[in-house]
Design a protein around this motif. Structure first.
Motif, PDB file in Angstrom:
ATOM      1  N   GLN A 137       0.824  -1.209   0.000  1.00 51.39           N
ATOM      2  CA  GLN A 137       0.000   0.000   0.000  1.00 51.39           C
ATOM      3  C   GLN A 137       0.859   1.260   0.000  1.00 51.39           C
ATOM      4  OE1 GLN A 137      -3.289   0.161  -0.526  1.00 51.39           O
ATOM      5  NE2 GLN A 137      -3.095  -2.055  -0.798  1.00 51.39           N
ATOM      6  N   SER A 138       2.008   1.210   0.656  1.00 52.20           N
ATOM      7  CA  SER A 138       2.923   2.360   0.645  1.00 52.20           C
ATOM      8  C   SER A 138       3.398   2.644  -0.768  1.00 52.20           C
ATOM      9  CB  SER A 138       4.129   2.099   1.545  1.00 52.20           C
ATOM     10  OG  SER A 138       3.730   1.948   2.872  1.00 52.20           O
ATOM     11  N   SER A 186       9.155  10.859   1.060  1.00 56.46           N
ATOM     12  CA  SER A 186      10.500  10.295   1.159  1.00 56.46           C
ATOM     13  C   SER A 186      10.635   9.470   2.440  1.00 56.46           C
ATOM     14  CB  SER A 186      11.570  11.372   1.075  1.00 56.46           C
ATOM     15  OG  SER A 186      11.513  12.214   2.198  1.00 56.46           O
ATOM     16  N   ARG A 187       9.995   9.926   3.535  1.00 56.73           N
ATOM     17  CA  ARG A 187      10.025   9.141   4.774  1.00 56.73           C
ATOM     18  C   ARG A 187       9.256   7.827   4.598  1.00 56.73           C
ATOM     19  NH1 ARG A 187       9.078  14.277   7.259  1.00 56.73           N
ATOM     20  NH2 ARG A 187       6.952  13.654   7.710  1.00 56.73           N
ATOM     21  N   LEU A 188       8.127   7.886   3.898  1.00 57.46           N
ATOM     22  CA  LEU A 188       7.353   6.673   3.640  1.00 57.46           C
ATOM     23  C   LEU A 188       8.144   5.710   2.762  1.00 57.46           C
ATOM     24  CD1 LEU A 188       4.715   5.107   3.942  1.00 57.46           C
ATOM     25  CD2 LEU A 188       3.828   6.375   1.969  1.00 57.46           C
ATOM     26  N   ALA A 189       8.831   6.235   1.752  1.00 57.91           N
ATOM     27  CA  ALA A 189       9.646   5.384   0.878  1.00 57.91           C
ATOM     28  C   ALA A 189      10.770   4.724   1.664  1.00 57.91           C
ATOM     29  CB  ALA A 189      10.217   6.210  -0.276  1.00 57.91           C
ATOM     30  N   GLU A 190      11.371   5.462   2.589  1.00 60.89           N
ATOM     31  CA  GLU A 190      12.439   4.902   3.418  1.00 60.89           C
ATOM     32  C   GLU A 190      11.891   3.801   4.331  1.00 60.89           C
ATOM     33  OE1 GLU A 190      15.346   6.459   6.965  1.00 60.89           O
ATOM     34  OE2 GLU A 190      14.889   7.858   5.355  1.00 60.89           O
ATOM     35  N   ALA A 191      10.722   4.044   4.915  1.00 59.24           N
ATOM     36  CA  ALA A 191      10.105   3.031   5.784  1.00 59.24           C
ATOM     37  C   ALA A 191       9.733   1.790   4.977  1.00 59.24           C
ATOM     38  CB  ALA A 191       8.870   3.605   6.467  1.00 59.24           C
ATOM     39  N   ALA A 192       9.213   1.972   3.775  1.00 57.78           N
ATOM     40  CA  ALA A 192       8.854   0.837   2.923  1.00 57.78           C
ATOM     41  C   ALA A 192      10.087   0.038   2.538  1.00 57.78           C
ATOM     42  CB  ALA A 192       8.121   1.326   1.671  1.00 57.78           C
TER      43      ALA A 192
END
Length: 146
Positions: free
Chosen positions: A104-105, A124-130
């Motif tokens: 979903q991310s 960018s934070r979401l991409a890093e977490a994913a």
């Protein structure tokens, strides 16, 4: 033909009983916790042995190890108490949840890509977490890091 020395192990439960004198059930439990099972458990239950494994296989001529820690029955020991047990029990569901969140991310990142600069930092934070979640998934599935 070469010769190899294989060291095997299996864990066999041993049972034992004792009598505990205590004023309350809680006191009996505390007293039992103070006893050393090694002093009491002398009745092996060979029929319920678990954690069969090859500890190591060594080449006898060259004296080097060719295999270590090979599980033979799918069982394993894990230390860490109740918390570690609960994590092991929940691992499958946790992995499924992380996989869904990661998917979903990625879908959300694709949807907002190029829409606005105001999403750049959270995206960018979401991409890093994913990315981190994908590394955890790979480790849980036993696949090499990508």
């Amino acid at each position: 033909m070469s010769l190899y020395t294989a060291l095997f192990a299996t864990d066999v439960p041993h049972y034992g009983t004792t009598t505990i004198e205590a004023p309350t059930p809680a006191a009996a439990i505390e007293a039992a916790k103070m006893l050393d099972p090694a002093d009491l458990c002398d009745d092996p239950d060979w029929g319920n042995a678990a954690c069969a494994r090859i500890i190591s296989i060594k080449d006898t001529a060259r004296r080097h190890v060719i295999a270590e820690d090979v599980a033979l029955d799918g069982a394993f020991l894990r230390y860490g108490g109740r918390h570690a047990f609960l994590l092991c029990e929940a691992a499958s569901a946790l992995l499924d949840a992380v996989q869904k969140l990661t998917a979903q991310s990625h879908a959300l990142l694709l949807a907002i890509e190029g829409e606005s600069d105001r999403f750049e930092d959270p995206a960018s934070r979401l991409a890093e977490a994913a990315s981190h979640a994908e590394q955890v998934i790979a480790k849980a599935e036993g696949t090499p890091d990508q």
